[in-house]
Scaffold this motif. Sequence first.
Motif, PDB file in Angstrom:
ATOM      1  N   GLY A 264       0.824  -1.198   0.000  1.00  0.00           N
ATOM      2  CA  GLY A 264       0.000   0.000   0.000  1.00  0.00           C
ATOM      3  C   GLY A 264       0.859   1.250   0.000  1.00  0.00           C
ATOM      4  N   GLY A 265       0.260   2.376  -0.356  1.00  0.00           N
ATOM      5  CA  GLY A 265       0.994   3.635  -0.428  1.00  0.00           C
ATOM      6  C   GLY A 265       1.156   4.045  -1.874  1.00  0.00           C
ATOM      7  N   ARG A 266       0.050   4.463  -2.477  1.00  0.00           N
ATOM      8  CA  ARG A 266       0.030   4.724  -3.917  1.00  0.00           C
ATOM      9  C   ARG A 266       0.362   6.196  -4.187  1.00  0.00           C
ATOM     10  NH1 ARG A 266      -5.113   2.969  -7.769  1.00  0.00           N
ATOM     11  NH2 ARG A 266      -4.078   3.276  -9.777  1.00  0.00           N
ATOM     12  N   PHE A 267       1.645   6.527  -4.040  1.00  0.00           N
ATOM     13  CA  PHE A 267       2.026   7.927  -4.232  1.00  0.00           C
ATOM     14  C   PHE A 267       3.405   8.078  -4.862  1.00  0.00           C
ATOM     15  CE2 PHE A 267       2.607   6.609   0.216  1.00  0.00           C
ATOM     16  CZ  PHE A 267       3.988   6.621   0.289  1.00  0.00           C
ATOM     17  N   LEU A 268       4.094   6.977  -5.145  1.00  0.00           N
ATOM     18  CA  LEU A 268       5.435   7.070  -5.721  1.00  0.00           C
ATOM     19  C   LEU A 268       5.364   7.365  -7.214  1.00  0.00           C
ATOM     20  CD1 LEU A 268       7.675   4.233  -4.233  1.00  0.00           C
ATOM     21  CD2 LEU A 268       7.625   6.658  -3.644  1.00  0.00           C
TER      22      LEU A 268
ATOM     23  N   GLU B 276      -5.357  -1.508  -8.903  1.00  0.00           N
ATOM     24  CA  GLU B 276      -6.510  -1.543  -9.798  1.00  0.00           C
ATOM     25  C   GLU B 276      -7.453  -0.381  -9.505  1.00  0.00           C
ATOM     26  OE1 GLU B 276      -8.496  -5.270  -9.645  1.00  0.00           O
ATOM     27  OE2 GLU B 276      -6.746  -6.430 -10.266  1.00  0.00           O
ATOM     28  N   GLY B 277      -7.876   0.314 -10.547  1.00  0.00           N
ATOM     29  CA  GLY B 277      -8.870   1.370 -10.386  1.00  0.00           C
ATOM     30  C   GLY B 277      -8.449   2.390  -9.351  1.00  0.00           C
ATOM     31  N   VAL B 278      -9.318   2.617  -8.347  1.00  0.00           N
ATOM     32  CA  VAL B 278      -9.027   3.603  -7.305  1.00  0.00           C
ATOM     33  C   VAL B 278      -8.428   2.961  -6.056  1.00  0.00           C
ATOM     34  CG1 VAL B 278     -10.839   5.157  -8.108  1.00  0.00           C
ATOM     35  CG2 VAL B 278     -11.385   3.445  -6.374  1.00  0.00           C
ATOM     36  N   ALA B 279      -8.078   1.685  -6.112  1.00  0.00           N
ATOM     37  CA  ALA B 279      -7.543   0.978  -4.944  1.00  0.00           C
ATOM     38  C   ALA B 279      -6.222   1.588  -4.485  1.00  0.00           C
ATOM     39  CB  ALA B 279      -7.341  -0.497  -5.272  1.00  0.00           C
ATOM     40  N   GLN B 280      -6.044   1.666  -3.174  1.00  0.00           N
ATOM     41  CA  GLN B 280      -4.804   2.140  -2.569  1.00  0.00           C
ATOM     42  C   GLN B 280      -3.939   0.980  -2.079  1.00  0.00           C
ATOM     43  OE1 GLN B 280      -4.105   5.607  -2.464  1.00  0.00           O
ATOM     44  NE2 GLN B 280      -5.872   5.528  -3.829  1.00  0.00           N
ATOM     45  N   VAL B 281      -4.359  -0.234  -2.364  1.00  0.00           N
ATOM     46  CA  VAL B 281      -3.650  -1.421  -1.900  1.00  0.00           C
ATOM     47  C   VAL B 281      -3.725  -2.488  -2.979  1.00  0.00           C
ATOM     48  CG1 VAL B 281      -5.702  -2.364  -0.750  1.00  0.00           C
ATOM     49  CG2 VAL B 281      -3.437  -3.032   0.045  1.00  0.00           C
ATOM     50  N   ALA B 282      -2.671  -3.284  -3.103  1.00  0.00           N
ATOM     51  CA  ALA B 282      -2.629  -4.386  -4.064  1.00  0.00           C
ATOM     52  C   ALA B 282      -2.119  -5.628  -3.352  1.00  0.00           C
ATOM     53  CB  ALA B 282      -1.721  -4.038  -5.248  1.00  0.00           C
ATOM     54  N   GLU B 283      -2.763  -6.756  -3.584  1.00  0.00           N
ATOM     55  CA  GLU B 283      -2.280  -8.008  -3.016  1.00  0.00           C
ATOM     56  C   GLU B 283      -1.205  -8.587  -3.914  1.00  0.00           C
ATOM     57  OE1 GLU B 283      -3.741 -12.146  -0.880  1.00  0.00           O
ATOM     58  OE2 GLU B 283      -5.221 -10.829  -1.828  1.00  0.00           O
ATOM     59  N   VAL B 284      -0.098  -8.937  -3.303  1.00  0.00           N
ATOM     60  CA  VAL B 284       1.069  -9.447  -4.043  1.00  0.00           C
ATOM     61  C   VAL B 284       1.443 -10.791  -3.456  1.00  0.00           C
ATOM     62  CG1 VAL B 284       3.421  -8.989  -4.787  1.00  0.00           C
ATOM     63  CG2 VAL B 284       1.847  -7.083  -4.418  1.00  0.00           C
ATOM     64  N   PRO B 285       1.170 -11.884  -4.161  1.00  0.00           N
ATOM     65  CA  PRO B 285       1.477 -13.207  -3.605  1.00  0.00           C
ATOM     66  C   PRO B 285       2.972 -13.422  -3.413  1.00  0.00           C
ATOM     67  CG  PRO B 285      -0.011 -13.362  -5.495  1.00  0.00           C
ATOM     68  CD  PRO B 285       0.540 -11.966  -5.474  1.00  0.00           C
ATOM     69  N   VAL B 286       3.307 -14.233  -2.433  1.00  0.00           N
ATOM     70  CA  VAL B 286       4.679 -14.721  -2.277  1.00  0.00           C
ATOM     71  C   VAL B 286       4.612 -16.241  -2.431  1.00  0.00           C
ATOM     72  CG1 VAL B 286       5.524 -12.875  -0.803  1.00  0.00           C
ATOM     73  CG2 VAL B 286       4.409 -14.829   0.239  1.00  0.00           C
ATOM     74  N   ASP B 287       5.678 -16.826  -2.959  1.00  0.00           N
ATOM     75  CA  ASP B 287       5.658 -18.267  -3.174  1.00  0.00           C
ATOM     76  C   ASP B 287       6.006 -19.000  -1.885  1.00  0.00           C
ATOM     77  OD1 ASP B 287       8.425 -18.303  -2.847  1.00  0.00           O
ATOM     78  OD2 ASP B 287       8.861 -18.396  -4.975  1.00  0.00           O
ATOM     79  N   GLY B 288       6.091 -20.314  -1.954  1.00  0.00           N
ATOM     80  CA  GLY B 288       6.323 -21.137  -0.774  1.00  0.00           C
ATOM     81  C   GLY B 288       7.657 -20.884  -0.103  1.00  0.00           C
ATOM     82  N   GLU B 289       8.586 -20.245  -0.819  1.00  0.00           N
ATOM     83  CA  GLU B 289       9.883 -19.951  -0.243  1.00  0.00           C
ATOM     84  C   GLU B 289       9.985 -18.504   0.217  1.00  0.00           C
ATOM     85  OE1 GLU B 289      12.720 -20.979  -3.205  1.00  0.00           O
ATOM     86  OE2 GLU B 289      12.410 -23.127  -3.013  1.00  0.00           O
ATOM     87  N   GLY B 290       8.848 -17.811   0.183  1.00  0.00           N
ATOM     88  CA  GLY B 290       8.860 -16.427   0.644  1.00  0.00           C
ATOM     89  C   GLY B 290       9.341 -15.440  -0.388  1.00  0.00           C
ATOM     90  N   LYS B 291       9.516 -15.861  -1.638  1.00  0.00           N
ATOM     91  CA  LYS B 291      10.004 -14.952  -2.661  1.00  0.00           C
ATOM     92  C   LYS B 291       8.854 -14.199  -3.292  1.00  0.00           C
ATOM     93  CE  LYS B 291      14.005 -17.861  -3.694  1.00  0.00           C
ATOM     94  NZ  LYS B 291      14.719 -18.659  -4.738  1.00  0.00           N
TER      95      LYS B 291
END
Length: 239
Positions: free
Chosen positions: A203-207, A223-238
């Motif tokens: 989150g933090g849509r200002f950069l 997406e759209g007006v969202a201020q947050v995006a979900e970003v998956p991490v894999d099983g190794e935390g990457k």
Amino acid sequence: MALRTLSAANAAALDKELMSTGAYSLDQLMELAGLSVSQAVYKLLPLNKGTRVLVACGPGNNGGDGLVAARHLHHYGYQPAIYYPKQNKNELYQRLTTQLHALKVPFVTSLPNPLTTSTYDLILDCIFGFSFSGSIREPFPSVIAALASTTVPVLAVDAPSSWDIEHGPPSEGPGKDYHPGALISLTAPKPLVEKFRGRHFVGGRFLGAEVAERYGLVVPPYEGVAQVAEVPVDGEGKL
């Protein structure tokens, strides 16, 4: 999309740059951070699934983000309660608490023991952020131990409290077994995310593109007006 992490030193430098040449005030950055946190709560806990949110705040900027998030949550229709045992006397934080008092958002002086879903539907961990270092003083060791053992879902803000920003969970102490189910990284993920195994939001849509490039960051696909995006991490935390 592969996101890049931001060290604690670079996160502090970026904040300083945003408040100097970027012309942002601390109030603005805190407001944007708290708004992002509130939207992450909505993704984790839609109103039809629960409304009782405990916001555990520390004395620094991370706690301020939590106070802002609580105000937004109140207006969305949630029932936030604030646990803020070491209140910051700075004028900015005093204004944030005044806003919450005016909305009759309750401030609690203690945590239920045990901390269960009979009392809250979600907990916001806004105790320590990316600038945390050194030893943890009471009452926060007890609070972190409660977060580690609770059955209530926890969303950590920028970092699970007590975790080392670069290396992740401590090898001993109350945070050793603390693994919250969700994390929102503000502005950009910190290196500790490589040890994280839950749901991850940014989150933090200002950069702007120029600043992001200078710090080697990748802006997530909001997406759209969202201020947050979900970003998956894999099983190794990457990322």
